[in-house]
Design an enzyme around this catalytic site. Structure first.
Site, PDB file in Angstrom:
ATOM      1  N   HIS A 388       0.835  -1.207   0.000  1.00  0.00           N
ATOM      2  CA  HIS A 388       0.000   0.000   0.000  1.00  0.00           C
ATOM      3  C   HIS A 388       0.869   1.255   0.000  1.00  0.00           C
ATOM      4  O   HIS A 388       0.715   2.144  -0.848  1.00  0.00           O
ATOM      5  CB  HIS A 388      -0.912  -0.025   1.234  1.00  0.00           C
ATOM      6  N   GLU A 389       1.791   1.330   0.959  1.00  0.00           N
ATOM      7  CA  GLU A 389       2.656   2.511   1.046  1.00  0.00           C
ATOM      8  C   GLU A 389       3.596   2.592  -0.154  1.00  0.00           C
ATOM      9  O   GLU A 389       3.923   3.685  -0.620  1.00  0.00           O
ATOM     10  CB  GLU A 389       3.444   2.504   2.360  1.00  0.00           C
ATOM     11  N   HIS A 392       1.839   4.441  -2.880  1.00  0.00           N
ATOM     12  CA  HIS A 392       1.939   5.896  -2.723  1.00  0.00           C
ATOM     13  C   HIS A 392       3.317   6.390  -3.157  1.00  0.00           C
ATOM     14  O   HIS A 392       3.441   7.402  -3.855  1.00  0.00           O
ATOM     15  CB  HIS A 392       1.726   6.284  -1.260  1.00  0.00           C
ATOM     16  N   HIS A 395       3.938   6.235  -6.900  1.00  0.00           N
ATOM     17  CA  HIS A 395       3.109   7.299  -7.483  1.00  0.00           C
ATOM     18  C   HIS A 395       3.826   8.642  -7.341  1.00  0.00           C
ATOM     19  O   HIS A 395       3.957   9.408  -8.309  1.00  0.00           O
ATOM     20  CB  HIS A 395       1.755   7.329  -6.760  1.00  0.00           C
TER      21      HIS A 395
END
Length: 602
Positions: A388-389, A392, A395
């Site tokens: 998940h991190e 980020h 991205h």
């Protein structure tokens, strides 16, 4: 036993020397930027629109200083987060926060001067004579879009003064809920008497002992029932602030004001709620399945969070790194190289240590690595948190490498899509690799629970939030009786569980801090749904689908949010992406139901 910071292997800590090699260099840069800010009012205020050249120069200067402020802030913040007991970095954090405030005050003139004094015709002529202004054209376009809603400098100054008063409802809620309210003592699974807190409530609700769950649930909501009138007053006042701010800025509603601040059309919100309503029978089916698995005829709201599987996944960090790299390789070489760099170049602070901030996040600034903070314990949830991190961070990295600073970030509306796409792909991969029915049962349950909590639950919050703003705008009073009734009805509608037989849940609105965030929660639901849709395209689609996804990651804020996510093939004003997400929910629910029929859960 939790280690001290100096006991953690260096390879498992982030390398903040890539931001500032020494603390002294941070301090030197801080003084330099403070000096630059001290000159802004004298040199720039009142001169923004003297000419095309001054507009360009002052804009570039503002963005340059902003870039430096962010870099200073993230260093101080991360230094503080790695051990919050260190007074030196507490001081750094305070100084960096003060610098942010100073920056905001120094450039408070920028928007009012631009919007009050610059006509689009004049701006168009300036664009023709000074080509470099085109580098900031989308930023200026966003400012022009705000023109009819901007206040004059005098009005803005008047309304800035009571800013702290406007914040008081949420601050009062936070202090009252976290500091003043004391919950009763309850018994844990070992029969020990413990004081109920916000922190341990979640684990008590996951207890296999139904009496433990029931006691914790009833104890928690007895407090909210007792204090319901106070909570109603803080929430009502907060809603009034939102409606007031929208009204004086000539918006049709508080919702329009909140969404337009991020250039998200209201139709996105309406499409979400409409899509959710059409698929509530799926949630009712899932609740019925939980009821069957747990063998509880009088299923209650305190049975919602009970784990359906006791399968204990364990990953050491090395295994987690390997699995993350394998899973994320699906995006191609360009993405994979960045994931490898994150692990090799120490972007990640991995282990828990005494004084370290809890939880996890992805951070950094335009000029730094996209650092991540974890508190790795080796669970399945930790593996999901890692990807998940990483979503980020990659991205952020793609955005910063492909966009100038002015467009080198992205709104929360887009942020959660990149992170939860990775979670969805991890689920898909683990399911594909597993032939063990008990493993599949655990993975399906994990994903369905995530979907329920993120898509259905946050949409329920979004619907409640919209209704209370509408009712207040119509002149009605948000009494605790009204709020209880509305929330109880919505909860029954969503979960299919009788409000009469679950009386405590009507007070849940009082404990939700997100109701003070101003139309924020709907983005969790849209983000997870869009991520489910995209993950299916990435896993089962073409090379073009994967490249389109990377184009979205690279776009930053160079276009409006809906135009950016459209690059990944998602139209968020259409129900298509929601239909795809619910189709996947149903597919996985079908499999879980079949596994239950086979007795896999026993």
């Amino acid at each position: 036993m939790v280690k001290n910071r100096n006991e953690i292997p260096e390879a498992l800590t982030w390398d903040l020397t890539t931001i500032f090699s020494t603390d002294q260099k941070w301090e030197t840069e801080l003084e330099k930027v403070k000096k630059e800010l001290s000159l802004v009012e004298t040199n720039d205020k009142g001169h923004l629109l003297d000419s095309a050249e001054t507009l360009l120069t002052i804009t570039k200067n503002m963005l340059s200083i902003s870039q430096k402020v962010e870099k200073l802030y993230v260093y101080a913040s991360m230094k503080n987060d790695q051990d919050t007991r260190e007074a030196k970095y507490q001081d750094y954090q305070s100084k960096a926060t003060a610098l942010y405030v100073n920056f905001g005050e120094s450039y408070a003139f920028y928007e009012p001067e631009f919007l009050k004094n610059l006509q689009k015709e004049t701006y168009g002529k300036w664009l023709e004579t000074l080509q470099e202004l085109k580098n900031y054209d989308h930023m200026f376009e966003r400012l022009f879009a705000k023109k009819e809603h901007i206040l004059s400098q005098k009005e803005g100054k008047i309304l800035a003064a009571p800013g702290e008063i406007f914040e008081s409802p949420s601050e009062t809620f936070e202090i009252f809920d976290n500091a003043d309210v004391k919950f009763p003592f309850v018994k844990n699974e070992l029969g020990e008497k413990i004081q109920l807190t916000h922190g341990n409530y979640g684990s008590l609700m996951e207890s296999e002992n139904r009496e433990v769950r029931k006691a914790a649930y009833e104890a928690l909501y007895s407090n909210y029932e007792q204090c319901q009138h106070t909570y109603a007053k803080t929430l009502q006042t907060n809603v009034k602030v939102h409606n007031f701010n929208a009204q004086i800025r000539a918006y049709d509603s508080a919702r329009q004001a909140a969404l337009m601040s991020n250039f998200v059309p209201e139709k996105v919100y309406d499409v979400l709620i409409e899509g959710i309503h059409q698929h509530l029978p799926l949630l009712h089916r899932y609740i019925e399945l939980r009821k069957k698995i747990l063998e509880i005829s009088d299923f209650k709201m305190y049975d919602i969070y009970t784990p359906l599987s006791n399968l204990d996944y364990k990953f050491n960090y090395t295994e987690g790194v390997k699995k993350a790299q394998e899973v994320l390789a699906i995006f191609g070489e360009e993405y994979s190289q960045k994931v490898k760099a994150a692990f090799d170049e120490r972007w990640i602070d991995v282990e828990e240590n005494v004084g370290k901030r809890s939880g996890a996040y992805s951070g950094g600034s335009y000029d730094t690595k996209a650092f991540m903070l974890l508190n790795w314990q080796g669970t399945l949830d930790d593996l999901f948190t890692l990807v998940h991190e990483m979503g980020h961070s990659i991205h952020s990295t793609f955005t910063r490498e492909n966009q100038p600073y002015v467009y080198g970030d992205y709104p929360i509306f887009l942020a959660e899509i990149a992170s939860t796409t990775n979670e969805n792909i991890l689920t898909e991969t683990l399911l594909k690799e597993s032939n063990d029915e008990k493993e599949r049962f655990a993975l399906l349950n994990h994903w369905l629970d995530s979907f329920r909590g993120t898509v259905f639950r946050q949409s329920q919050f979004a619907e409640f939030e919209q209704k209370i703003h509408e009712v207040d705008a119509e002149g009605e009073v948000l009494t605790s009786e009204f709020l209880n009734s509305l929330y109880g009805e919505l909860n029954e509608k969503y979960y299919g569980l009788s409000a009469k037989e679950n009386p405590e849940i009507q007070f849940e609105w009082a404990k939700i801090p997100h109701f003070y965030y101003n139309f924020y929660v709907f983005q969790y639901a849209t983000g997870f749904s869009a991520a489910s849709f995209i993950a299916e395209k990435v896993v089962h689609g073409s090379v073009t689908d994967r490249q389109n996804y990377l184009d979205y990651l690279k776009a930053g804020s160079s276009a409006y949010p809906l135009d950016v996510i459209a690059k990944a093939g998602v139209n968020m004003e259409s129900t298509d992406y929601l239909e795809s997400a619910f189709k996947l929910f149903e597919k996985r629910l079908n499999e879980l139901e079949k596994l239950v029929e086979k007795g896999v859960h026993l």
